[in-house]
Design a protein around this motif. Sequence first.
Motif, short mmCIF file in Angstrom:
data_model
loop_
_atom_site.label_atom_id
_atom_site.label_comp_id
_atom_site.label_asym_id
_atom_site.label_seq_id
_atom_site.Cartn_x
_atom_site.Cartn_y
_atom_site.Cartn_z
N SER A 119 0.84 -1.20 0.00
CA SER A 119 0.00 0.00 0.00
C SER A 119 0.87 1.25 0.00
O SER A 119 2.02 1.23 0.44
CB SER A 119 -0.92 0.01 1.22
OG SER A 119 -0.16 0.05 2.42
N SER A 120 0.29 2.32 -0.53
CA SER A 120 0.97 3.61 -0.56
C SER A 120 0.08 4.65 0.10
O SER A 120 -1.12 4.70 -0.18
CB SER A 120 1.25 4.02 -2.01
OG SER A 120 1.67 5.38 -2.07
N TRP B 172 0.67 10.47 -5.15
CA TRP B 172 1.51 10.51 -6.35
C TRP B 172 2.30 9.23 -6.57
O TRP B 172 3.01 9.08 -7.57
CB TRP B 172 2.46 11.71 -6.29
CG TRP B 172 3.39 11.75 -5.10
CD1 TRP B 172 3.13 12.22 -3.87
CD2 TRP B 172 4.75 11.28 -5.07
NE1 TRP B 172 4.22 12.09 -3.05
CE2 TRP B 172 5.24 11.53 -3.76
CE3 TRP B 172 5.60 10.70 -6.00
CZ2 TRP B 172 6.54 11.20 -3.36
CZ3 TRP B 172 6.89 10.36 -5.62
CH2 TRP B 172 7.35 10.62 -4.31
N VAL B 173 2.14 8.25 -5.64
CA VAL B 173 2.80 6.95 -5.79
C VAL B 173 1.72 5.87 -5.75
O VAL B 173 0.88 5.86 -4.83
CB VAL B 173 3.82 6.68 -4.67
CG1 VAL B 173 4.51 5.33 -4.91
CG2 VAL B 173 4.84 7.80 -4.60
N SER B 174 1.72 4.97 -6.69
CA SER B 174 0.80 3.83 -6.68
C SER B 174 1.59 2.54 -6.77
O SER B 174 2.67 2.49 -7.36
CB SER B 174 -0.20 3.93 -7.83
OG SER B 174 0.45 3.88 -9.08
N VAL B 175 1.03 1.48 -6.15
CA VAL B 175 1.69 0.17 -6.17
C VAL B 175 0.69 -0.87 -6.67
O VAL B 175 -0.51 -0.76 -6.48
CB VAL B 175 2.20 -0.23 -4.77
CG1 VAL B 175 3.32 0.68 -4.32
CG2 VAL B 175 1.06 -0.21 -3.75
N VAL C 57 6.51 -6.23 -7.03
CA VAL C 57 5.55 -5.14 -6.85
C VAL C 57 5.99 -3.99 -7.75
O VAL C 57 7.16 -3.57 -7.72
CB VAL C 57 5.49 -4.68 -5.38
CG1 VAL C 57 4.64 -3.42 -5.25
CG2 VAL C 57 4.93 -5.79 -4.50
N ASN C 58 5.08 -3.50 -8.57
CA ASN C 58 5.35 -2.38 -9.47
C ASN C 58 5.05 -1.07 -8.77
O ASN C 58 4.07 -0.95 -8.03
CB ASN C 58 4.49 -2.49 -10.73
CG ASN C 58 4.84 -3.73 -11.54
OD1 ASN C 58 6.00 -4.05 -11.72
ND2 ASN C 58 3.83 -4.43 -12.02
N ILE C 59 5.93 -0.07 -9.00
CA ILE C 59 5.79 1.25 -8.39
C ILE C 59 5.71 2.28 -9.50
O ILE C 59 6.57 2.31 -10.39
CB ILE C 59 6.97 1.55 -7.45
CG1 ILE C 59 7.04 0.49 -6.34
CG2 ILE C 59 6.86 2.95 -6.86
CD1 ILE C 59 8.30 0.53 -5.55
N VAL C 60 4.68 3.13 -9.49
CA VAL C 60 4.48 4.15 -10.51
C VAL C 60 4.38 5.51 -9.83
O VAL C 60 3.64 5.66 -8.86
CB VAL C 60 3.20 3.87 -11.33
CG1 VAL C 60 2.97 4.99 -12.35
CG2 VAL C 60 3.31 2.53 -12.04
#
Length: 408
Positions: free
Chosen positions: A255-256, A260-263, A274-277
């Motif tokens: 979780s974020s 401005w950050v998504s997982v 886990v992808n971080i955007v």
Amino acid sequence: MRAVVHVAFAIILCALVALPAAAQSTVINPRNLEFDPSADHAVLAPDGTPVVQRYDLQFFLLGATQPVITTNLGKPVPAADGKIRVDFSTLLTAWPLATGDYEARVAAIGASGSGQSAPSNQFSFQAIAAPPPCTFTLSATTQTFTSAAGSGSLTVTASATSCAWTASSGSAWVSVSPAGGTGTGAVSIVVAENTGAARSATLTIGGQAFVVTQAAAPPPCTIALSATSQAFTSAAGSGSVTVTASATGCGWTASSGSAWVSVSPASGTGTSSVNIVVAGNTGAARSATVTIGGQAFVVTQAAAPPPCTFTLSPTTQTFTSAASSGSVTVTASATSCGWTATTGATWLTLASTSGTGTATLNYALLHNSTTSARSGSIVVGGQTLAVTQNPPTKPAQPRGVRANSRNP
């Protein structure tokens, strides 16, 4: 006590049937007794106590004066027809011998004496073979469970449908149901979750031992990340981190807490990625903490770069009417700053319409064949270069020319 009124009674097998006192038929293996109560059955003595306090059933060998068995019948309540009926088989502690003929009498017993009925019809007892002892077998003698809560079952097979059995557990973490039954039946076993070491318990079902074993609780899950942080430029971007679990069954969540950050994914089991955007940053440098499998992963993003600025040198340029070329130096505030160049003059031609950082822009002019000067502009990175092209130069007029007249 007052005299007990006698009324004939009969002892018969199974069903309650009144027989005349004079009946001489012999009954074999009787169970039930029927008689008329004493006339004093409901009478009270002057002191308030019942005249008849109980009835005794007496068995006599035919012709004997002393009973071989005497059984207290209590004081049963007469039926609607006034008779008392009793299944004496449930009251005897010992049965008469299976030899000889018997008769019975009922005695009304009170505080001041007793009264006895006339003898019953004759009866005898035959030896009845005792039924074989009940035996029970279980469809299994053990059952193994994982550490998780669970259930199972087994079958109890009885040697006869009348054989009764019980089922019990001496351990709080194992329960059985039903607690008993008759004949062949099923027993359910339920075990609670095991959070400690392996364990076992012995159940008793139909007198047989049934062993339940349960595996130890698995070790606690641990989660490790391939990195604890990741840095991004101010531009939107993506990255990833590897989640390593101590077992394939270990679950985790990601979780974020920052918009401005998504997982993704938000959860998983075992080892995975886990992808971080991150979104583009238009302000100051920033950071956020993402939680993955209970571990902290720090995301940092650089500040947005300052806005690009451009200057031109020169900002004005003048040319003759002849076709020619020129150039202008574009100075950018950063090498990454991109610019575009445009002109609205049809007689100006640009060598390039875009560029990055500091560069030289070349351009060409067509011949000015008009009689007047013309102006145009080149816009580069929001800055303007003013270009002027003069008209062609007129030839100078001849001077000192005069006409002379000469006589031929």
